[in-house]
Scaffold this active site. Sequence first.
Site, PDB file in Angstrom:
ATOM      1  N   ARG A  82     -30.138  59.573 -12.555  1.00  0.00           N
ATOM      2  CA  ARG A  82     -30.288  60.467 -13.696  1.00  0.00           C
ATOM      3  C   ARG A  82     -29.122  60.208 -14.656  1.00  0.00           C
ATOM      4  O   ARG A  82     -27.981  60.521 -14.340  1.00  0.00           O
ATOM      5  CB  ARG A  82     -30.265  61.917 -13.205  1.00  0.00           C
ATOM      6  CG  ARG A  82     -30.243  62.960 -14.303  1.00  0.00           C
ATOM      7  CD  ARG A  82     -30.275  64.378 -13.720  1.00  0.00           C
ATOM      8  NE  ARG A  82     -30.231  65.369 -14.780  1.00  0.00           N
ATOM      9  CZ  ARG A  82     -29.141  66.062 -15.124  1.00  0.00           C
ATOM     10  NH1 ARG A  82     -28.003  65.910 -14.472  1.00  0.00           N
ATOM     11  NH2 ARG A  82     -29.197  66.935 -16.104  1.00  0.00           N
ATOM     12  N   HIS A 126     -27.564  65.506 -23.287  1.00  0.00           N
ATOM     13  CA  HIS A 126     -26.533  66.073 -22.417  1.00  0.00           C
ATOM     14  C   HIS A 126     -25.297  66.320 -23.288  1.00  0.00           C
ATOM     15  O   HIS A 126     -24.253  65.707 -23.101  1.00  0.00           O
ATOM     16  CB  HIS A 126     -26.251  65.132 -21.244  1.00  0.00           C
ATOM     17  CG  HIS A 126     -25.578  65.790 -20.065  1.00  0.00           C
ATOM     18  ND1 HIS A 126     -26.053  65.679 -18.773  1.00  0.00           N
ATOM     19  CD2 HIS A 126     -24.468  66.548 -19.980  1.00  0.00           C
ATOM     20  CE1 HIS A 126     -25.253  66.340 -17.950  1.00  0.00           C
ATOM     21  NE2 HIS A 126     -24.283  66.879 -18.655  1.00  0.00           N
ATOM     22  N   GLU A 171     -28.797  71.785 -19.356  1.00  0.00           N
ATOM     23  CA  GLU A 171     -28.044  73.037 -19.455  1.00  0.00           C
ATOM     24  C   GLU A 171     -27.926  73.554 -20.886  1.00  0.00           C
ATOM     25  O   GLU A 171     -26.816  73.643 -21.437  1.00  0.00           O
ATOM     26  CB  GLU A 171     -26.648  72.866 -18.834  1.00  0.00           C
ATOM     27  CG  GLU A 171     -26.679  72.478 -17.360  1.00  0.00           C
ATOM     28  CD  GLU A 171     -25.311  72.559 -16.684  1.00  0.00           C
ATOM     29  OE1 GLU A 171     -24.303  72.750 -17.377  1.00  0.00           O
ATOM     30  OE2 GLU A 171     -25.267  72.444 -15.449  1.00  0.00           O
ATOM     31  N   ASN A 300     -29.461  72.928 -11.769  1.00  0.00           N
ATOM     32  CA  ASN A 300     -28.080  72.547 -11.440  1.00  0.00           C
ATOM     33  C   ASN A 300     -27.420  73.716 -10.744  1.00  0.00           C
ATOM     34  O   ASN A 300     -27.461  74.841 -11.254  1.00  0.00           O
ATOM     35  CB  ASN A 300     -27.285  72.204 -12.704  1.00  0.00           C
ATOM     36  CG  ASN A 300     -27.772  70.922 -13.355  1.00  0.00           C
ATOM     37  OD1 ASN A 300     -28.642  70.234 -12.830  1.00  0.00           O
ATOM     38  ND2 ASN A 300     -27.196  70.596 -14.501  1.00  0.00           N
ATOM     39  N   TYR A 302     -23.853  75.028  -8.597  1.00  0.00           N
ATOM     40  CA  TYR A 302     -22.485  74.785  -8.128  1.00  0.00           C
ATOM     41  C   TYR A 302     -21.879  75.982  -7.377  1.00  0.00           C
ATOM     42  O   TYR A 302     -21.206  75.802  -6.377  1.00  0.00           O
ATOM     43  CB  TYR A 302     -21.572  74.441  -9.310  1.00  0.00           C
ATOM     44  CG  TYR A 302     -21.890  73.088  -9.914  1.00  0.00           C
ATOM     45  CD1 TYR A 302     -21.359  71.920  -9.361  1.00  0.00           C
ATOM     46  CD2 TYR A 302     -22.740  72.957 -11.002  1.00  0.00           C
ATOM     47  CE1 TYR A 302     -21.655  70.674  -9.886  1.00  0.00           C
ATOM     48  CE2 TYR A 302     -23.055  71.707 -11.533  1.00  0.00           C
ATOM     49  CZ  TYR A 302     -22.507  70.572 -10.964  1.00  0.00           C
ATOM     50  OH  TYR A 302     -22.806  69.333 -11.467  1.00  0.00           O
ATOM     51  N   GLU A 380     -28.358  68.580 -10.346  1.00  0.00           N
ATOM     52  CA  GLU A 380     -26.903  68.426 -10.168  1.00  0.00           C
ATOM     53  C   GLU A 380     -26.443  69.362  -9.070  1.00  0.00           C
ATOM     54  O   GLU A 380     -26.860  70.513  -9.010  1.00  0.00           O
ATOM     55  CB  GLU A 380     -26.112  68.811 -11.433  1.00  0.00           C
ATOM     56  CG  GLU A 380     -26.107  67.782 -12.507  1.00  0.00           C
ATOM     57  CD  GLU A 380     -25.299  68.215 -13.734  1.00  0.00           C
ATOM     58  OE1 GLU A 380     -24.324  68.989 -13.580  1.00  0.00           O
ATOM     59  OE2 GLU A 380     -25.662  67.799 -14.838  1.00  0.00           O
TER      60      GLU A 380
HETATM   61  C1  FCB Z   1     -22.411  70.679 -15.436  1.00  0.00           C
HETATM   62  C2  FCB Z   1     -22.644  69.541 -16.397  1.00  0.00           C
HETATM   63  C3  FCB Z   1     -22.145  68.217 -15.927  1.00  0.00           C
HETATM   64  C4  FCB Z   1     -20.837  68.316 -15.178  1.00  0.00           C
HETATM   65  C5  FCB Z   1     -20.901  69.401 -14.137  1.00  0.00           C
HETATM   66  C6  FCB Z   1     -19.648  69.543 -13.324  1.00  0.00           C
HETATM   67  O1  FCB Z   1     -22.343  71.871 -16.130  1.00  0.00           O
HETATM   68  O2  FCB Z   1     -24.025  69.420 -16.670  1.00  0.00           O
HETATM   69  O3  FCB Z   1     -22.062  67.353 -17.036  1.00  0.00           O
HETATM   70  O4  FCB Z   1     -19.799  68.473 -16.047  1.00  0.00           O
HETATM   71  O5  FCB Z   1     -21.217  70.621 -14.717  1.00  0.00           O
END
Ligand code: FCB
Length: 482
Positions: A82, A126, A171, A300, A302, A380
């Site tokens: 990607r 992006h 995002e 995405n 985290y 992500e």
């Molecule tokens: C996301 C982004 C990516 C990267 C990660 C850590 O928000 O899409 O580009 O910076 O965080």
Amino acid sequence: MATTRPSGRQFPTDFLWGSATASYQIEGGVHEGGRGPSIWDTFSHTPGRVLNGDTGDVAVDHFHRVPQDVAIMRELGLQAYRFSIAWSRVQPTGSGEFNQAGLDFYSDLVDRLVDAGIQPVATLYHWDLPQALEDEGGWANRQTAYRFADYARRMAEVLGDRVRLWTTLNEPWCSAFLGYASGAHAPGVTDDAKALAAVHHLNLGHGLAARAVRSVLGEGTPVSVTLNLHVTRAASDDPADVAAKHRIDTIANEVFLGPMLLGAYPEQVFADTAAISDWAFVQDGDLELIRVPLTLLGVNYYATGLVRAGAPAAVTPGEPGPDGHRAAEHSPWVGADQVEWLPVAGPYTAMGWNIEPQGLVDLLLELRDRFPDQPLAITENGAAFADEVSADGRVHDADRVAYLHDHIDAMGAAMDAGADVRGYFVWSLLDNFEWAYGFDRRFGVVRVDYDTLERTVKDSGRWYAELVRTGTVPPAEVAATL
Ligand code: FCB
């Protein structure tokens, strides 16, 4: 950091394993091949905007190292990649003439991926808007959505025979609210009304671009969008805290999920932001254009967040805020000034983000319940840690291995419970320019030495390769021995 979940989970044989990057974070070559400036060039060159004054001028020099980087992916056995296209590399001012050298750059990348047996997954946006479009108002200007569709159409014409999945936006929450409300990201604007206009024009751009790609390549062409759906919890069952969470869900998630998947904005957002905007930028017919069938919804993930009702605590600009985003004088939380973000329990990554794989399970199960027929992909997931090179020349990034191990198992648990997840893309292939944190935060499963630009596969990269090869989550401990 130890793992918290079991090893050994098996994934379906047709599950797609890949890695992700983004153009401005890796390419460099900002003045080469006819590329025009983007908002991230301007922003990173503005003193004080990026930690240590770092810029993406060279980044990790991917622009000159495509063969090597594709070879690394092949060595790791990755099935998909990607990447994002820098709009200003292929169309320097974001409208009018296209730049053949830029088109050739991506065409060559895609050819090399195909030759290596790696499926190209292209993200059209992006975050690196051509500066010339920002000069006309950027995403706060409705015209940007139409320019985006024109650019998408051209990319479909040039790369459509080889790209396997198109993603319109990455995002859009960050583009709208970090870009135009908190100003922590490019273009660094702090204007809440513009941020809301940007939300709508990003949504519109998504719909128009998806339609443009399909008009060139056919209605069945795989198209997706990637959202950073925030997983936020209320600090208590108190109705005021629950309402605070709902307010964040609305402005973080529903303003995109609503139009894109359901064809409407949530009514609550109009009430929450009434003092800021009348939303007159939403024109007749827009919502019909924005809603397109998505082959995949990209997610995405985290970390998680915790909120309660109340005035926000003071934040330190430049530091990670309790919401996980880089704090600035201005809040990104438009219409949510009576919501307080609380620190979440650790452990934490080097971004200050809490490590909570269960949040991914919760998110995927919520999507399963709300959109049962919508296939998903994790576009992500990954972690920054302060890696070191050991005496043996290797990077024993055990914390990152543990993070990936637990989150991939969590994804599998959600799949067992019925979440329709089709693929996973680790963030990131390479250490890179982490936006406002510059090169200070390393996310790669491959290390980049920022002096020599040499690449070294980390233990996490070896571990991930083993996962891809076997389709089974390897124990974290084996990573150092692979
Ligand atoms: C996301 C982004 C990516 C990267 C990660 C850590 O928000 O899409 O580009 O910076 O965080």
